[in-house]
Design a protein around this motif. Structure first.
Motif, PDB file in Angstrom:
ATOM      1  N   ASP A  93       5.119  -9.382   4.847  1.00 31.88           N
ATOM      2  CA  ASP A  93       6.123  -8.987   3.860  1.00 31.88           C
ATOM      3  C   ASP A  93       5.642  -9.146   2.421  1.00 31.88           C
ATOM      4  O   ASP A  93       5.831  -8.250   1.592  1.00 31.88           O
ATOM      5  CB  ASP A  93       7.399  -9.797   4.055  1.00 31.88           C
ATOM      6  N   THR A  94       5.025 -10.272   2.120  1.00 27.46           N
ATOM      7  CA  THR A  94       4.672 -10.582   0.732  1.00 27.46           C
ATOM      8  C   THR A  94       3.262 -10.126   0.375  1.00 27.46           C
ATOM      9  O   THR A  94       3.062  -9.307  -0.534  1.00 27.46           O
ATOM     10  CB  THR A  94       4.818 -12.093   0.470  1.00 27.46           C
ATOM     11  N   SER A 144       2.644  -6.265   1.061  1.00 27.87           N
ATOM     12  CA  SER A 144       3.292  -5.404   0.064  1.00 27.87           C
ATOM     13  C   SER A 144       2.571  -5.465  -1.272  1.00 27.87           C
ATOM     14  O   SER A 144       2.381  -4.439  -1.940  1.00 27.87           O
ATOM     15  CB  SER A 144       4.755  -5.825  -0.110  1.00 27.87           C
ATOM     16  N   TRP A 201       4.975 -13.951   6.419  1.00 30.54           N
ATOM     17  CA  TRP A 201       4.690 -14.047   4.980  1.00 30.54           C
ATOM     18  C   TRP A 201       3.590 -13.071   4.577  1.00 30.54           C
ATOM     19  O   TRP A 201       3.691 -12.387   3.549  1.00 30.54           O
ATOM     20  CB  TRP A 201       4.271 -15.473   4.643  1.00 30.54           C
TER      21      TRP A 201
END
Length: 206
Positions: free
Chosen positions: A164-165, A168, A161
């Protein structure tokens, strides 16, 4: 011929400015050099990631007070999950998605466009580009260090998490801030210069 010396001075022919004709050439030369550097960065991004990995390894060792080893054949750094325990070594791979190259390339394109359009001086743009690129690299290192912290304290789901989240979102936000900083530095003082060189009616204003 003229009774008024100011009128004579205004109508007298001025010497040609050599720097004016050289400025566009300098801009195109710098822009061409920027294109070459960008192409090399893309072609040899693996070597750039090795340099990033070495930097990240140094920062990781200092922040988490444990031994860090950087691989020589891959952009991978190893560290102990438990400091001093040789059975807890694990590695993190700095992939293309983890590199600042994804943001340095579009920055170079923007710098080149502004260069050839002549909207600012070459010196200001180079200073702004250098500062902005350094800012993006530092933020990217901080993002990886957040991943290291998550790997040490959290589980696989938390790592995914954050990678990726959160990661980014951090880099997209950093790129937005970097563009604002770039244009602020690249065009610093431009408005004041334009007003100073405009028409003057001979009166002084407070």
């Amino acid at each position: 011929m003229f009774d008024n010396p100011s009128v004579a001075a205004a109508l007298a022919p001025s010497a040609p400015r050599a720097t004016g004709s050289l400025a566009p050439v300098a801009r195109w030369l710098v822009a061409f050099g920027l294109v070459v550097a960008t192409v090399l960065l893309v072609v040899r991004e693996g070597e750039f990631r090795h340099l990033e990995t070495a930097l990240i390894g140094l920062v990781t060792g200092a922040l988490f007070a444990r031994e860090v080893r950087v691989m020589t054949d891959d952009p991978v750094f190893l560290l102990e999950r438990v400091a001093g325990d040789d059975t807890t070594w694990f590695g993190l791979h700095v992939t293309q998605q983890c590199s600042a190259v994804l943001f340095l390339v579009p920055l170079a394109v923007i710098v080149g466009f502004v260069l050839v359009t002549g909207r600012s001086t070459v010196a200001k743009l180079l200073v702004a580009a250098t500062g902005t690129a350094a800012f993006l690299e530092l933020v990217n290192v901080a993002r990886v260090e957040l991943l290291v912290l998550t790997a040490l304290r959290g589980g696989p789901s938390a790592f995914g998490w954050v990678h990726d989240t959160v990661g980014s979102a951090i880099m997209l936000g950093a790129f937005t801030v970097a563009l604002l900083v770039f244009f602020r530095l690249g065009f610093l003082g431009r408005g004041g210069t334009a007003r100073a060189t405009g028409p003057h009616d001979g009166t002084d204003q407070a």
